[in-house]
Scaffold this motif. Sequence first.
Motif, PDB file in Angstrom:
ATOM      1  N   ASP A   1       0.824  -1.200   0.000  1.00  0.00           N
ATOM      2  CA  ASP A   1       0.000   0.000   0.000  1.00  0.00           C
ATOM      3  C   ASP A   1       0.866   1.261   0.000  1.00  0.00           C
ATOM      4  O   ASP A   1       0.547   2.227  -0.692  1.00  0.00           O
ATOM      5  CB  ASP A   1      -0.942   0.014   1.200  1.00  0.00           C
ATOM      6  N   LEU A   2       1.942   1.253   0.782  1.00  0.00           N
ATOM      7  CA  LEU A   2       2.812   2.424   0.809  1.00  0.00           C
ATOM      8  C   LEU A   2       3.413   2.672  -0.572  1.00  0.00           C
ATOM      9  O   LEU A   2       3.521   3.821  -1.004  1.00  0.00           O
ATOM     10  CB  LEU A   2       3.906   2.265   1.865  1.00  0.00           C
ATOM     11  N   GLN A   3       3.787   1.605  -1.252  1.00  0.00           N
ATOM     12  CA  GLN A   3       4.318   1.729  -2.622  1.00  0.00           C
ATOM     13  C   GLN A   3       3.308   2.440  -3.513  1.00  0.00           C
ATOM     14  O   GLN A   3       3.662   3.342  -4.262  1.00  0.00           O
ATOM     15  CB  GLN A   3       4.647   0.343  -3.180  1.00  0.00           C
ATOM     16  N   GLN A   4       2.034   2.053  -3.426  1.00  0.00           N
ATOM     17  CA  GLN A   4       0.991   2.662  -4.252  1.00  0.00           C
ATOM     18  C   GLN A   4       0.706   4.098  -3.829  1.00  0.00           C
ATOM     19  O   GLN A   4       0.358   4.935  -4.661  1.00  0.00           O
ATOM     20  CB  GLN A   4      -0.295   1.853  -4.156  1.00  0.00           C
ATOM     21  N   LEU A   5       0.820   4.398  -2.540  1.00  0.00           N
ATOM     22  CA  LEU A   5       0.498   5.741  -2.050  1.00  0.00           C
ATOM     23  C   LEU A   5       1.597   6.753  -2.313  1.00  0.00           C
ATOM     24  O   LEU A   5       1.328   7.897  -2.655  1.00  0.00           O
ATOM     25  CB  LEU A   5       0.190   5.705  -0.553  1.00  0.00           C
ATOM     26  N   ALA A   6       2.850   6.357  -2.093  1.00  0.00           N
ATOM     27  CA  ALA A   6       3.903   7.358  -2.114  1.00  0.00           C
ATOM     28  C   ALA A   6       5.154   6.926  -2.867  1.00  0.00           C
ATOM     29  O   ALA A   6       6.085   7.702  -2.995  1.00  0.00           O
ATOM     30  CB  ALA A   6       4.278   7.730  -0.680  1.00  0.00           C
ATOM     31  N   GLY A   7       5.193   5.693  -3.308  1.00  0.00           N
ATOM     32  CA  GLY A   7       6.435   5.186  -3.887  1.00  0.00           C
ATOM     33  C   GLY A   7       7.329   4.721  -2.756  1.00  0.00           C
ATOM     34  O   GLY A   7       7.261   5.234  -1.642  1.00  0.00           O
ATOM     35  N   LEU A   8       8.147   3.763  -3.019  1.00  0.00           N
ATOM     36  CA  LEU A   8       8.987   3.200  -1.961  1.00  0.00           C
ATOM     37  C   LEU A   8      10.444   3.437  -2.308  1.00  0.00           C
ATOM     38  O   LEU A   8      10.925   2.990  -3.344  1.00  0.00           O
ATOM     39  CB  LEU A   8       8.697   1.709  -1.820  1.00  0.00           C
ATOM     40  N   ALA A   9      11.153   4.153  -1.460  1.00  0.00           N
ATOM     41  CA  ALA A   9      12.566   4.432  -1.694  1.00  0.00           C
ATOM     42  C   ALA A   9      13.447   3.354  -1.079  1.00  0.00           C
ATOM     43  O   ALA A   9      14.584   3.169  -1.486  1.00  0.00           O
ATOM     44  CB  ALA A   9      12.940   5.800  -1.126  1.00  0.00           C
ATOM     45  N   GLY A  10      12.928   2.652  -0.059  1.00  0.00           N
ATOM     46  CA  GLY A  10      13.729   1.604   0.549  1.00  0.00           C
ATOM     47  C   GLY A  10      13.066   1.035   1.783  1.00  0.00           C
ATOM     48  O   GLY A  10      12.029   1.529   2.241  1.00  0.00           O
ATOM     49  N   SER A  11      13.688  -0.034   2.287  1.00  0.00           N
ATOM     50  CA  SER A  11      13.203  -0.643   3.526  1.00  0.00           C
ATOM     51  C   SER A  11      14.372  -1.288   4.236  1.00  0.00           C
ATOM     52  O   SER A  11      15.409  -1.585   3.631  1.00  0.00           O
ATOM     53  CB  SER A  11      12.102  -1.663   3.248  1.00  0.00           C
ATOM     54  N   LEU A  12      14.195  -1.525   5.530  1.00  0.00           N
ATOM     55  CA  LEU A  12      15.223  -2.144   6.354  1.00  0.00           C
ATOM     56  C   LEU A  12      14.533  -3.026   7.379  1.00  0.00           C
ATOM     57  O   LEU A  12      13.556  -2.594   8.009  1.00  0.00           O
ATOM     58  CB  LEU A  12      16.055  -1.065   7.063  1.00  0.00           C
ATOM     59  N   THR A  13      15.010  -4.231   7.539  1.00  0.00           N
ATOM     60  CA  THR A  13      14.479  -5.148   8.536  1.00  0.00           C
ATOM     61  C   THR A  13      15.593  -5.465   9.524  1.00  0.00           C
ATOM     62  O   THR A  13      16.697  -5.848   9.128  1.00  0.00           O
ATOM     63  CB  THR A  13      13.976  -6.450   7.876  1.00  0.00           C
ATOM     64  N   LYS A  14      15.302  -5.292  10.824  1.00  0.00           N
ATOM     65  CA  LYS A  14      16.298  -5.554  11.856  1.00  0.00           C
ATOM     66  C   LYS A  14      15.588  -5.700  13.184  1.00  0.00           C
ATOM     67  O   LYS A  14      14.654  -4.955  13.479  1.00  0.00           O
ATOM     68  CB  LYS A  14      17.299  -4.393  11.911  1.00  0.00           C
ATOM     69  N   TYR A  15      15.998  -6.654  13.995  1.00  0.00           N
ATOM     70  CA  TYR A  15      15.442  -6.868  15.331  1.00  0.00           C
ATOM     71  C   TYR A  15      13.920  -6.979  15.317  1.00  0.00           C
ATOM     72  O   TYR A  15      13.226  -6.345  16.095  1.00  0.00           O
ATOM     73  CB  TYR A  15      15.872  -5.759  16.295  1.00  0.00           C
ATOM     74  N   CYS A  17      11.796  -5.753  13.440  1.00  0.00           N
ATOM     75  CA  CYS A  17      11.122  -4.522  13.031  1.00  0.00           C
ATOM     76  C   CYS A  17      11.379  -4.307  11.545  1.00  0.00           C
ATOM     77  O   CYS A  17      12.365  -4.787  11.001  1.00  0.00           O
ATOM     78  CB  CYS A  17      11.659  -3.316  13.798  1.00  0.00           C
ATOM     79  N   ARG A  18      10.507  -3.569  10.932  1.00  0.00           N
ATOM     80  CA  ARG A  18      10.672  -3.243   9.522  1.00  0.00           C
ATOM     81  C   ARG A  18      10.369  -1.762   9.335  1.00  0.00           C
ATOM     82  O   ARG A  18       9.348  -1.271   9.803  1.00  0.00           O
ATOM     83  CB  ARG A  18       9.737  -4.086   8.682  1.00  0.00           C
ATOM     84  N   VAL A  19      11.258  -1.079   8.667  1.00  0.00           N
ATOM     85  CA  VAL A  19      11.120   0.351   8.421  1.00  0.00           C
ATOM     86  C   VAL A  19      11.057   0.579   6.913  1.00  0.00           C
ATOM     87  O   VAL A  19      11.815  -0.036   6.162  1.00  0.00           O
ATOM     88  CB  VAL A  19      12.320   1.130   9.013  1.00  0.00           C
ATOM     89  N   PHE A  20      10.154   1.439   6.491  1.00  0.00           N
ATOM     90  CA  PHE A  20      10.024   1.812   5.083  1.00  0.00           C
ATOM     91  C   PHE A  20      10.196   3.320   4.986  1.00  0.00           C
ATOM     92  O   PHE A  20       9.832   4.047   5.898  1.00  0.00           O
ATOM     93  CB  PHE A  20       8.622   1.467   4.557  1.00  0.00           C
ATOM     94  N   TRP A  21      10.707   3.779   3.871  1.00  0.00           N
ATOM     95  CA  TRP A  21      10.745   5.218   3.639  1.00  0.00           C
ATOM     96  C   TRP A  21      10.407   5.498   2.183  1.00  0.00           C
ATOM     97  O   TRP A  21      10.497   4.628   1.329  1.00  0.00           O
ATOM     98  CB  TRP A  21      12.081   5.843   4.059  1.00  0.00           C
ATOM     99  N   THR A  22       9.969   6.740   1.982  1.00  0.00           N
ATOM    100  CA  THR A  22       9.492   7.141   0.663  1.00  0.00           C
ATOM    101  C   THR A  22      10.250   8.374   0.190  1.00  0.00           C
ATOM    102  O   THR A  22      10.802   9.117   1.004  1.00  0.00           O
ATOM    103  CB  THR A  22       7.994   7.483   0.705  1.00  0.00           C
ATOM    104  N   PRO A  23      10.236   8.591  -1.118  1.00  0.00           N
ATOM    105  CA  PRO A  23      10.777   9.863  -1.604  1.00  0.00           C
ATOM    106  C   PRO A  23       9.798  10.981  -1.244  1.00  0.00           C
ATOM    107  O   PRO A  23       8.664  10.702  -0.835  1.00  0.00           O
ATOM    108  CB  PRO A  23      10.848   9.650  -3.119  1.00  0.00           C
ATOM    109  N   PRO A  24      10.195  12.217  -1.382  1.00  0.00           N
ATOM    110  CA  PRO A  24       9.237  13.308  -1.134  1.00  0.00           C
ATOM    111  C   PRO A  24       7.988  13.121  -1.987  1.00  0.00           C
ATOM    112  O   PRO A  24       8.067  12.713  -3.147  1.00  0.00           O
ATOM    113  CB  PRO A  24      10.012  14.564  -1.544  1.00  0.00           C
TER     114      PRO A  24
END
Length: 168
Positions: A1-15, A17-24
Motif C-alpha cells: 500500500d505504501l508503494q501505491q500511495l507514495a512510492g517506496l525508496a527503501g526498507s530495512l528489517t532488523k530486530y 522490526c521493519r522500516v520503510f521510507w518514501t521519496p518526497p
Amino acid sequence: DLQQLAGLAGSLTKYHCRVFWTPPLDGTHDAALLQRWLGADAPRPILGGRYASRPGVFAWDRIDPASALLAAHLPTDLSGRGADLGAGWGYLSDEVLARAPGVAALDLFEAEARALELARGNLAAHAPRVALGFHWHDVTADLPEAGYDFIVSNPPFHAHDRGDRPEL
C-alpha cells in the motif's frame, strides 16, 4: 500500500522490526487507496455509542481490564483540581467526572495526539460544569503543571518493553 500511495525508496528489517521510507511526495498517488486508509483511521462509536475511538489508539475498541479495575475503585470524594496522566481516549477521566461531583477542573495529559482529540470529544458533555484542559505531552519527561489535588493514572503495565523500568 505504501508503494501505491507514495512510492517506496527503501526498507530495512532488523530486530523483528521493519522500516520503510518514501521519496518526497509529488502529488501522484492512488487516491482511492488513500481514502480507504483515511477511512480506516476515522473515529467511530464504541461501547454502544458511549464513546468515540479509532484503531491504533491503546484499547481503542474496549475498556482495558486495568482501567476498569481502577475505575471501579475510584473514590467518590475526589475534589478540586486533578490530572489524568496518560488519559488515552478519556475513559478514566469520564469515570472520575461521573463519580466525583466535587471535581472542579481536570487536566488530561496524553502523548498520543489522536487519542487526546478523542478525549476532547468524549468529555464534551462535562465541559459546562468542569474546567477541562487537554495537553499533548509525554509525562515521562516531566509534568509541566503543579498543585493538583489528585492525580489518576493507569500505569503502562501493558507495555512489553518496560521490564527494565519497574518504577513505571
